[in-house]
Every structure is written in structure tokens, then in C-alpha cells.
Design an enzyme around this catalytic site. Sequence first.
Site, PDB file in Angstrom:
ATOM      1  CE  LYS A 279      -3.977  -1.689   2.703  1.00 35.33           C
ATOM      2  NZ  LYS A 279      -5.116  -1.505   1.427  1.00 35.33           N
ATOM      3  CG  ASP A 349      -3.850  -3.977  -0.440  1.00 39.60           C
ATOM      4  OD1 ASP A 349      -3.806  -4.517   0.638  1.00 39.60           O
ATOM      5  OD2 ASP A 349      -3.811  -3.032  -0.762  1.00 39.60           O
ATOM      6  CD  GLU A 351      -5.655  -8.036   3.285  1.00 41.66           C
ATOM      7  OE1 GLU A 351      -5.444  -7.520   2.257  1.00 41.66           O
ATOM      8  OE2 GLU A 351      -6.409  -7.456   4.101  1.00 41.66           O
ATOM      9  NE  ARG A 353     -10.654  -9.780  -2.432  1.00 43.33           N
ATOM     10  CZ  ARG A 353     -10.870  -9.011  -3.123  1.00 43.33           C
ATOM     11  NH1 ARG A 353     -11.090  -9.372  -4.584  1.00 43.33           N
ATOM     12  NH2 ARG A 353     -10.821  -7.666  -2.872  1.00 43.33           N
TER      13      ARG A 353
HETATM   14  N1  BES Z   1      -8.354  -3.645   4.090  1.00 40.99           N
HETATM   15  C1  BES Z   1      -8.289  -3.294   2.666  1.00 40.99           C
HETATM   16  C2  BES Z   1      -9.629  -2.546   2.332  1.00 40.99           C
HETATM   17  C3  BES Z   1      -9.950  -1.393   3.080  1.00 40.99           C
HETATM   18  C4  BES Z   1      -9.434  -0.032   2.503  1.00 40.99           C
HETATM   19  C5  BES Z   1     -10.264  -1.124   4.516  1.00 40.99           C
HETATM   20  C6  BES Z   1      -9.663   1.320   3.238  1.00 40.99           C
HETATM   21  C7  BES Z   1     -10.508  -0.046   5.276  1.00 40.99           C
HETATM   22  C8  BES Z   1     -10.105   1.095   4.488  1.00 40.99           C
HETATM   23  C9  BES Z   1      -8.364  -4.574   1.723  1.00 40.99           C
HETATM   24  O1  BES Z   1      -7.421  -5.601   2.083  1.00 40.99           O
HETATM   25  C10 BES Z   1      -7.743  -3.982   0.374  1.00 40.99           C
HETATM   26  O2  BES Z   1      -6.481  -3.717   0.432  1.00 40.99           O
HETATM   27  N2  BES Z   1      -8.423  -4.071  -0.377  1.00 40.99           N
HETATM   28  C11 BES Z   1      -8.000  -3.592  -1.823  1.00 40.99           C
HETATM   29  C12 BES Z   1      -8.670  -4.546  -2.864  1.00 40.99           C
HETATM   30  C13 BES Z   1      -7.790  -4.583  -4.108  1.00 40.99           C
HETATM   31  C14 BES Z   1      -6.487  -4.940  -3.748  1.00 40.99           C
HETATM   32  C15 BES Z   1      -8.898  -5.601  -5.133  1.00 40.99           C
HETATM   33  C16 BES Z   1      -8.818  -2.343  -2.239  1.00 40.99           C
HETATM   34  O3  BES Z   1     -10.009  -1.940  -1.414  1.00 40.99           O
HETATM   35  O4  BES Z   1      -8.039  -1.294  -2.863  1.00 40.99           O
HETATM   36 ZN    ZN Z   2      -7.426  -5.549   4.311  1.00 37.67          ZN
HETATM   37 ZN    ZN Z   3      -5.479  -5.441   1.761  1.00 41.24          ZN
END
Ligand code: BES
Ligand code: ZN
Ligand code: ZN
Length: 503
Positions: A279, A349, A351, A353
Site C-alpha cells: 500500500k 493486498d 488478503e 477474502r
Molecule cells: N483492508 C483493505 C480494504 C480497506 C481499505 C479497508 C480502506 C478500510 C479502508 C483491503 O484488504 C484491500 O486492500 N482491498 C483492496 C482490494 C483490491 C486490491 C482488489 C482495495 O480496496 O483496494
Molecule cells: Zn485488508
Molecule cells: Zn489489503
Amino acid sequence: MIEAHVSTRDVQQFEGDALAVGVFADEAHLQGPAAALDEALAGVIAELVASGEVTGAADEVTLLHTLGKIEPTRVAIIGLGARGKFSVDRVRRSASLACRALRDAGAHEVGLALAWAESGVNLASAARAATEGALLGLYEFKRYKTQRDDKPQRAIAAITILGRGREPALRSAVQRGRILAESANFARDLGNEPPNTLTPTELGERARAMAAEVGLDCDIHGKDWIREQQMGALLGVNQGSVEEPRFIVLRYNGAGANTPALALVGKGITFDSGGLSLKTHEGMLEMKMDMCGAAAVIGAMRALALLKPAVNVVGIAPATENMPSGSAYRPGDILRAANGKTIEINNTDAEGRLALADALSYAVKQGYTPIVDAATLTGAIGIALGNHRAGLFSNNSDFAHAVEQAALTSGERVWAMPMDDDYDRLIRSEIADIKQSGGRLAGSISAAKVLSQFVGDTPWAHLDIAGTAIRSARDAEGEGGATGYGVRLFTELAMQFAGRKGE
Ligand code: BES
Ligand code: ZN
Ligand code: ZN
């Protein structure tokens, strides 16, 4: 711990040091507790209304000092908005605003009389919501402050719900509100705890300690057990971290052994760096709270243990960090989940799921039904719905309706999202059963589609709480940080299932 009482006496007889009364918008004459208090204060509230200083607009807070005219030294006048729009949710929010304003003014014992008798809302529901609002609103996370930098010794010791009703009914409503709010605050403590202390191991220990305290069955499984279960997806996420994973299982048995258990499943990523698909700096800032789904499950199990409904419920939380390292899982890897399905990794990222894939497979294998999960799964759900409603995804319309009903009753709102077959192609893979992530478009839906691969025909609902579980900064609803979203909804849902018989 803040005490919560009820009193059926008049506001003028309240003996604490602060009172909160409600005023509706655009009404020339004060009514109910506000009118009674106005009389005791020689017309000062009516004067403020006449001068336009108090309008009754929703969320308006006006503080008065009573200068010895009555026992309480401070009064908060809370704007309730239009009478026609009054609701239990408005009661909850008003109680929160009132208590926070009065705490900041130095009050210790607050009486709440928010005009419920005049408004047509059910008195017991209002008493419960006011208790919830007060205790949720007063929550602070100050564990790591060695010196308090705000005004010293400002703390409310007790709240009293003032209402004219049957006292036993009011008392049990307040008790229920208190259990729900304290369980939500327990979940918020887990969410707000920094990731260097709240490791998966520590999350397991906190769940274990809570279970012992309230009397829940509890199994905290370690890495060997997770390997035996062939939870290759959860292990894949974990393999870049030096912290061991945990698979947390809490059981509440309130019904007979032949009654199927409702399963609550929560994403427990104690820190989400994104892994090798790292991230950004900003994207990582709130990722200690990526275990808020797990916290909601653990908090709801606490509430159920105390409320004791006639239902069986199992709480499940797969816990791990998601870290980059020489041993981390990579884009291109193919993982095999506990139900045998293979997943082609395309973004480390995504992760959550994966952790849930194994937890859902486990719940299905155990025969739990229905299954509901909560996960801070996608940033996209916050873009779609903001902070007010979680995304609701389901494979079963009856169960989805039950979740919507629990959302309405608890005040934790959801919005049903589509799950048409057309979205399935987003997660199609050439070389594995599914692809882990479907890209930016419809990101929350493709994430839910991945989860759906692991529940089979079992009635299931998924709540994407990435927008609702985290409050970026202090606002009218409460302190910044973890909100505890899901504890009240999950508990309410389980209460709805109380009394059901084995199929
Ligand atoms: N934990 C994050 C989602 C998240 C984002 C939670 C902001 C709370 C606030 C999750 O693991 C993630 O990184 N999701 C990605 C998915 C993508 C890689 C398909 C996302 O939302 O960008
Ligand atoms: Zn996450
Ligand atoms: Zn993530």
C-alpha cells in the site's frame, strides 16, 4: 464503568448534577421535560427559543448554567429536528451529543429526558437507544496517554434515563442498551489497539480472556491446527509475517444441541500493509483496524453471552498480519483453500477474502447455518456508500431480509448490493478455479463474488464494513477510530433467531 439507571420521576426532581432535554424544531411552545424544566428555570429556555438562539435543529447543543435554581448545575438543550422525523436513531445520536457536551462541561451524573413521551417512539426502544448513545458517545481510547492533555478529571460516572413508563420494562431496556454499547466499546478497544500490541496472538488472548469472563466456549487454534485444516489461503497471507496466525472460535450455546448454529465470521487482519502489492503510506495509516470484522464478531459474542437468548451462535475469526518479506506470498502464486478450491493471486493486498475463504469453508464444513460475515474488505465500498451504510451481499433473499431487519432495529445501516451472475466473469481465471481479485470496477462486488465461492448453498450474507468500521476523525457520532460497527447488528440478528427449532 459508567452506571446506567432509570427513573420515572419528573425532571424537576432529578438529583444529579446535569440534565439533558430535547426541543423539536419549529415549535413555538415547549413540551414535556423541556417545558417542565423551563418552568423550574423561570422561563429561560422559552426565552432562548423566542430569541432564536435555540432552534431545535437536529444536532444543536446549547449549554446552560442553572445558577442554583435547581439541583442540577448544568443543562444541555438538544435539538431533535422535526417532530415528524423523530426516530430511535435520533434518540441515540442526541444522547451521545448531550453526554459528550455535558462531560466536557464537567458533569458527573447526567439525567436524560429527550422528549420520547411526546414523540410517538416506543419508550423502551428509546430508553435502550439513549443508553447506547450515551455509552458509545462517551467512549474514549486513552490507554496509551501517560498524561491527559485535556481538562483533568472530566468523567461521567452515571447516566439516568428519565421516562414515564413501566419501571421494570425501562430497566431491562437500559440493561440491554448497556450490554450492547459496552460490547461495541470492547470491540472498539480491539480496533484501536496498535498493531504492535494487537498481534493475532494477542487478539486470540483477548478473545480467550473475554470468553472466560462471560462464560463462552473458546478455541484459539494455532498454526499447526490451521495447517491440518489445509487452510492454504489463510496460510498464504500469513507467510510473509513473523507473527503466527490464529483461528479464533467462540461458541455460545443457548439452544438445544439439535438446533443449527448461526455463524458470525469476521476478517481479522491485525495489520494490512498490502504485502508485496504494498500500500501507499496513506493507504496503510488506518490498517491496524483491518481486524474490525473480527472485533465485531468477538464483541457480539460477548453481548450474546450476557443477554442469553435461546439460540446457538458460533463466532469465527481468522487472524493474521499481511506483510511483505522474502517469505511473503506473491502475485502469480496459486493457493488452495480449505474447501479444495484454487485461487490465482493477482494482488496481495486483496488478503481479506483469502482469510475469509478458509473461515467460510470451515463454517460450511461444520454445518453452521446461516452464515454472516463482516469484513473491512474493500476501499470501494466506502466510495459507493460512505460511512453511513455497510454493503450487504447475499446468496439468499430471506436471509438478506433478516439482516436488513436487524440493521433497522439496531441502527447499524446496510444497503443491499447486486450479485448477478454477470459479475462472475470478473474473477474468472485461466489457470485456477478463480482469480483472487477482479480489478477496480465493481471492486466490492467482485470481492463478495470471491467469498461466495466458499459458502456453497448455505444461506450467507456478507457485510463490507470498510466504510463504517473506521471513523477517520472525531465527529457528531463519536471519537475518531474504530466504531464498533457490527456488534449491535450481529447481536440483534442472533436475537431474531432465538427460539428457532432444528430443521
Ligand atoms: N483492508 C483493505 C480494504 C480497506 C481499505 C479497508 C480502506 C478500510 C479502508 C483491503 O484488504 C484491500 O486492500 N482491498 C483492496 C482490494 C483490491 C486490491 C482488489 C482495495 O480496496 O483496494
Ligand atoms: Zn485488508
Ligand atoms: Zn489489503
